[in-house]
Design a protein around this motif. Structure first.
Motif, PDB file in Angstrom:
ATOM      1  N   UNK A 191       1.674 -22.545 -17.285  1.00 53.08           N
ATOM      2  CA  UNK A 191       0.509 -22.296 -18.138  1.00 53.08           C
ATOM      3  C   UNK A 191      -0.570 -21.645 -17.287  1.00 53.08           C
ATOM      4  N   UNK A 192      -0.945 -20.423 -17.644  1.00 55.13           N
ATOM      5  CA  UNK A 192      -1.897 -19.655 -16.849  1.00 55.13           C
ATOM      6  C   UNK A 192      -3.346 -19.922 -17.232  1.00 55.13           C
ATOM      7  N   UNK A 193      -3.624 -20.016 -18.544  1.00 55.05           N
ATOM      8  CA  UNK A 193      -4.994 -20.285 -18.989  1.00 55.05           C
ATOM      9  C   UNK A 193      -4.985 -20.757 -20.437  1.00 55.05           C
ATOM     10  N   UNK A 194      -6.143 -21.271 -20.864  1.00 55.28           N
ATOM     11  CA  UNK A 194      -6.349 -21.728 -22.240  1.00 55.28           C
ATOM     12  C   UNK A 194      -7.617 -21.073 -22.766  1.00 55.28           C
ATOM     13  N   UNK A 195      -7.598 -20.683 -24.040  1.00 50.49           N
ATOM     14  CA  UNK A 195      -8.807 -20.102 -24.632  1.00 50.49           C
ATOM     15  C   UNK A 195      -8.813 -20.302 -26.144  1.00 50.49           C
ATOM     16  N   UNK A 196      -9.816 -19.743 -26.794  1.00 46.38           N
ATOM     17  CA  UNK A 196      -9.973 -19.771 -28.264  1.00 46.38           C
ATOM     18  C   UNK A 196     -10.011 -21.196 -28.819  1.00 46.38           C
ATOM     19  N   UNK A 197     -10.766 -22.068 -28.177  1.00 50.87           N
ATOM     20  CA  UNK A 197     -10.891 -23.442 -28.661  1.00 50.87           C
ATOM     21  C   UNK A 197     -11.723 -23.469 -29.942  1.00 50.87           C
ATOM     22  N   UNK A 198     -11.221 -24.189 -30.947  1.00 51.30           N
ATOM     23  CA  UNK A 198     -11.941 -24.413 -32.202  1.00 51.30           C
ATOM     24  C   UNK A 198     -11.881 -25.898 -32.511  1.00 51.30           C
ATOM     25  N   UNK A 199     -12.984 -26.446 -33.013  1.00 51.86           N
ATOM     26  CA  UNK A 199     -13.061 -27.872 -33.314  1.00 51.86           C
ATOM     27  C   UNK A 199     -13.458 -28.074 -34.764  1.00 51.86           C
ATOM     28  N   UNK A 200     -12.865 -29.100 -35.386  1.00 52.36           N
ATOM     29  CA  UNK A 200     -13.209 -29.465 -36.757  1.00 52.36           C
ATOM     30  C   UNK A 200     -13.229 -30.987 -36.826  1.00 52.36           C
TER      31      UNK A 200
END
Length: 134
Positions: free
Chosen positions: A97-106
């Motif tokens: 796993x290189x990176x994480x992005x586009x976090x959305x919370x509900x």
């Protein structure tokens, strides 16, 4: 002065990447399948990491899993950035796993639905996780 070493053994070493073969776990059918590799193996690894509470199971290293149980009862303004940080910390332990992005919370009725994207060595994966905080 640093001595130089004439080592003929290191010239013939070739480093090969090992396949990420693992048994397929069919969660919806509650049974094991055949082997999976590549992006399917990474998806399964992500599922296990974000659903294993860190420090609660002796069979796992202390570097494996995620800490989410202590967020129960905490304010939502504290939980959002903390969930993002903890998911990132837990998943980046896997070198695929290189990176994480586009976090959305509900937020709904004590549950936080987190959606994010993992950029891996095999491609991109969209992930959802429900975190109970209330």
């Amino acid at each position: 002065m640093i001595p130089s070493v004439n080592d003929d053994l290191s010239a013939d070493i070739e480093i090969k990447k090992q396949p990420s073969l693992t048994y397929e776990i069919k969660i919806d059918k509650n049974k094991m399948g055949t082997y999976v590799e590549g992006i399917e193996a990474i998806k399964q690894s992500i599922y296990h990491i974000i659903n294993t509470e860190r420090y609660q199971h002796l069979i796992y290293s202390w570097n494996y899993g995620i800490e989410l149980s202590d967020l129960f009862g905490k304010p939502i303004t504290y939980c959002y950035p903390e969930i993002k940080r903890r998911i990132t910390e837990a998943l980046l332990q896997d070198d695929r796993i290189e990176s994480l992005d586009s976090f959305e919370f509900d937020y709904s009725k004590g549950d936080v639905l987190v959606k994010f994207r993992a950029i891996t060595t095999e491609g991109e994966i969209e992930i959802e996780k429900v975190v109970k905080i209330g």
